[in-house]
Design an enzyme around this catalytic site. Sequence first.
Site, PDB file in Angstrom:
ATOM      1  N   CYS A  88       0.867  -1.179   0.000  1.00 61.26           N
ATOM      2  CA  CYS A  88       0.000   0.000   0.000  1.00 61.26           C
ATOM      3  C   CYS A  88       0.902   1.227   0.000  1.00 61.26           C
ATOM      4  O   CYS A  88       1.801   1.342   0.842  1.00 61.26           O
ATOM      5  CB  CYS A  88      -0.892  -0.016   1.232  1.00 61.26           C
ATOM      6  SG  CYS A  88      -1.862   1.489   1.435  1.00 61.26           S
ATOM      7  N   CYS A 140      -5.331   0.863   6.352  1.00 62.10           N
ATOM      8  CA  CYS A 140      -5.576   2.316   6.343  1.00 62.10           C
ATOM      9  C   CYS A 140      -6.816   2.726   5.562  1.00 62.10           C
ATOM     10  O   CYS A 140      -7.189   3.895   5.567  1.00 62.10           O
ATOM     11  CB  CYS A 140      -4.351   3.049   5.812  1.00 62.10           C
ATOM     12  SG  CYS A 140      -4.023   2.778   4.057  1.00 62.10           S
ATOM     13  N   CYS A 160      -7.851  -6.008  -9.736  1.00 58.93           N
ATOM     14  CA  CYS A 160      -7.487  -4.999 -10.717  1.00 58.93           C
ATOM     15  C   CYS A 160      -7.150  -3.728  -9.931  1.00 58.93           C
ATOM     16  O   CYS A 160      -8.038  -3.060  -9.403  1.00 58.93           O
ATOM     17  CB  CYS A 160      -8.667  -4.785 -11.661  1.00 58.93           C
ATOM     18  SG  CYS A 160      -8.323  -3.713 -13.049  1.00 58.93           S
TER      19      CYS A 160
END
Length: 196
Positions: A88, A140, A160
């Site tokens: 992330c 988060c 995706c």
Amino acid sequence: MAALLRRGLFVALHHALGQGSHSVCHPALPAALLGACRTKKTWPVKFPKEELKKRLTPAQYHVTQERGTESAFTGSFTHNKDEGTFTCVVCSTALFSSDTKFDSGSGWPSFFDLVKEGSVTVTDDFSYGIHRVETTCSQCGSHLGHLFDDGPKPTGKRYCINSASLGFQPKDAASSSSAADGGAASGSASDGKTEL
């Protein structure tokens, strides 16, 4: 004409019902009129909006915080074939391994499995008048992309994902930086922006 009437109905109902304080979807409204339906969630990791605007590029902020989408075939990780872990971009949680990345032809990085179960949260998304499954970072809450059931075996899943929502930790860099730094991760770009 129908789209204008639906939009007008949505705006009128939205204001009449005082929508928005606790949930993205009011129970009296049809989900197809509303977009993503998810309740407000407390995420384990939080960052102030001001910090994210300074730390992320405008594209990264738009995709992860405003549920945006980058144009197909423009993301920096679409054709990435390096070995490593995709993370992330906001909180550095490990999300996908390069071992599960495949070319779906969609124009976005696609993966058939997660690094570990529970690293991504999924919610129904009815934006644009169609049903999709939105993927967000489970730590988060940053928007990543969408999940489809047209991926390869063994899972049949296609995550995706927008390149702008991802960071990348190369396999060789992870082992060499751990050895050189005693386990500490290497630093970021000099301007403080996270590079893709």
